[in-house]
Design an enzyme around this catalytic site. Structure first.
Site, short mmCIF file in Angstrom:
data_model
loop_
_atom_site.label_atom_id
_atom_site.label_comp_id
_atom_site.label_asym_id
_atom_site.label_seq_id
_atom_site.Cartn_x
_atom_site.Cartn_y
_atom_site.Cartn_z
N GLY A 1 -3.04 -4.03 9.03
CA GLY A 1 -2.29 -4.71 10.09
C GLY A 1 -1.64 -6.00 9.65
N GLY B 1 -9.31 3.67 6.91
CA GLY B 1 -9.05 5.10 7.12
C GLY B 1 -7.59 5.45 7.33
N PHE B 2 -6.85 4.56 7.99
CA PHE B 2 -5.47 4.89 8.31
C PHE B 2 -4.57 3.66 8.22
CE2 PHE B 2 -8.29 7.80 10.43
CZ PHE B 2 -7.75 9.04 10.13
N GLY B 3 -3.31 3.91 7.87
CA GLY B 3 -2.32 2.84 7.91
C GLY B 3 -1.81 2.66 9.33
N MET C 1 -11.57 -6.16 5.14
CA MET C 1 -10.74 -5.26 5.95
C MET C 1 -10.42 -5.92 7.29
SD MET C 1 -10.15 -2.61 4.12
CE MET C 1 -9.22 -1.73 5.39
N ASP D 1 -6.67 -6.55 4.20
CA ASP D 1 -6.04 -5.22 4.24
C ASP D 1 -6.14 -4.64 5.64
OD1 ASP D 1 -5.17 -2.65 3.70
OD2 ASP D 1 -6.88 -2.10 2.44
N MET E 1 -12.28 4.05 -0.88
CA MET E 1 -12.97 4.27 0.39
C MET E 1 -13.72 5.59 0.27
SD MET E 1 -9.94 2.89 2.83
CE MET E 1 -8.78 3.04 1.48
N HIS F 1 -1.17 -1.40 -4.27
CA HIS F 1 -2.43 -1.03 -3.63
C HIS F 1 -2.50 0.49 -3.45
CE1 HIS F 1 -5.96 -2.11 -1.14
NE2 HIS F 1 -5.58 -1.13 -0.33
N GLY G 1 1.09 -2.07 4.13
CA GLY G 1 1.65 -0.73 4.03
C GLY G 1 2.86 -0.60 4.91
N SER H 1 0.84 -1.20 0.00
CA SER H 1 0.00 0.00 0.00
C SER H 1 0.88 1.25 0.00
CB SER H 1 -0.90 0.00 1.23
OG SER H 1 -1.49 1.29 1.37
N ASP I 1 -4.79 3.55 -2.05
CA ASP I 1 -5.90 3.84 -1.14
C ASP I 1 -6.49 5.22 -1.42
OD1 ASP I 1 -6.14 1.54 0.67
OD2 ASP I 1 -4.09 2.04 1.26
N MET J 1 -9.32 7.88 -0.41
CA MET J 1 -10.23 8.22 0.70
C MET J 1 -10.82 9.61 0.49
SD MET J 1 -8.08 6.84 3.97
CE MET J 1 -7.00 5.41 3.85
N HIS K 1 -8.29 0.83 -4.14
CA HIS K 1 -9.25 0.62 -3.05
C HIS K 1 -9.99 1.93 -2.81
CE1 HIS K 1 -9.63 -0.46 1.55
NE2 HIS K 1 -10.81 -0.40 0.95
C1 DX5 Z 1 -6.40 1.46 5.51
C2 DX5 Z 1 -5.96 1.15 4.12
C3 DX5 Z 1 -4.82 0.21 4.06
C4 DX5 Z 1 -3.55 0.68 4.72
C5 DX5 Z 1 -2.91 -0.54 5.33
O1 DX5 Z 1 -7.66 1.99 5.51
O2 DX5 Z 1 -7.02 0.61 3.36
O3 DX5 Z 1 -4.56 -0.21 2.72
O4 DX5 Z 1 -2.65 1.30 3.86
O5 DX5 Z 1 -1.83 -0.15 6.09
P1 DX5 Z 1 -1.10 -1.13 7.11
O6 DX5 Z 1 -0.60 -2.28 6.31
O7 DX5 Z 1 0.00 -0.28 7.65
O8 DX5 Z 1 -2.11 -1.54 8.14
ZN ZN Z 2 -6.52 -0.33 1.39
#
Ligand code: DX5
Ligand code: ZN
Length: 216
Positions: free
Chosen positions: A176, A141-143, A136, A174, A65, A30, A196, A7, A32, A34, A63
């Site tokens: 963690g 929303g966040f990495g 998911m 996707d 969102m 990937h 990511g 990601s 993202d 948003m 992806h």
């Molecule tokens: C979160 C994104 C993910 C994110 C994953 O909403 O959809 O794709 O980048 O990041 P990690 O791998 O750090 O959890």
């Molecule tokens: Zn994603």
């Protein structure tokens, strides 16, 4: 075979071309998107996907969102996405079905994504026509968030539905995903791993991709 989709949310956006090249040994890229509405964060949009397309031949796994994704399917397809994932929670089922139809007409691969709250059975009306299902494993929303172990059940259920109705469909996870959680999701039936922080935070990025791919 397990596929890895790094990601770019964890990349340096000022050095995106360099950071995309760093993950070129991966299977997919990937992206993202948003909108600050479906999720409480804003990231990248159509012009950035267009620019990425000019600089890489990697498979762009986009992806979305965003609320009411039907509005933007054609634009993202024209920008160069290879696959689009739309969230089942993002619109009324009739417009989700319509969005999938537009993807088909545009020649992009079709995926639906599920927030952690959504039951795996929600894919049933669409599964036969899908190229991928995205489960998911964090709240989108966040990495860098912690993997939700409770999602292993959803992955197992989605795998059972896919095996029954459309075995060619891929199952992506996707959020963690790390060397520690990858074996759990693979065992539960996932075959595409988004990562990511586990990829871009690694000293040896190609090594991190290879390690995730070898997860079992
Ligand atoms: C979160 C994104 C993910 C994110 C994953 O909403 O959809 O794709 O980048 O990041 P990690 O791998 O750090 O959890
Ligand atoms: Zn994603």
């Amino acid at each position: 075979m397990i596929k890895v989709s790094p990601s770019i949310l964890s990349a340096d956006f000022c050095n995106l071309e360099r950071d995309i090249r760093l993950v070129s040994s991966a299977d997919y890229l990937h992206v993202d998107v948003m909108d600050g509405c479906f999720v409480p964060n804003l990231t990248i949009g159509i012009p950035v996907v267009q620019s990425i397309r000019k600089h890489t031949d990697m498979f762009l796994d986009v992806h979305l969102m965003i609320d009411k994704p039907l509005r933007y399917i054609e634009d993202f397809a024209k920008a160069g996405a290879d696959l689009l994932s739309i969230h089942l929670e993002a619109d009324h089922p009739t417009r989700i079905a319509q969005a999938l139809k537009v993807m088909e007409q545009c020649g992009v691969k079709k995926a639906v994504a599920l927030r952690p709250i959504t039951d795996a059975r929600a894919i049933l009306p669409y599964v036969e026509q899908l190229d991928m299902v995205l489960v998911m494993t964090v709240e989108p929303g966040f990495g860098g968030q912690a993997f939700m172990e409770s999602q292993l059940d959803t992955i197992r259920q989605a795998r059972a539905i896919i095996d029954r109705y459309n075995p060619a469909c891929e199952l992506e996870v996707d959020g963690g995903i790390s060397p520690k959680t990858a074996p759990l999701v693979v065992e539960a039936g996932a075959n595409v791993l988004v990562a990511g922080s586990a990829v871009y935070g690694a000293q040896d990025i190609p090594g991190a991709i290879a390690a995730l791919r070898a997860a079992h």
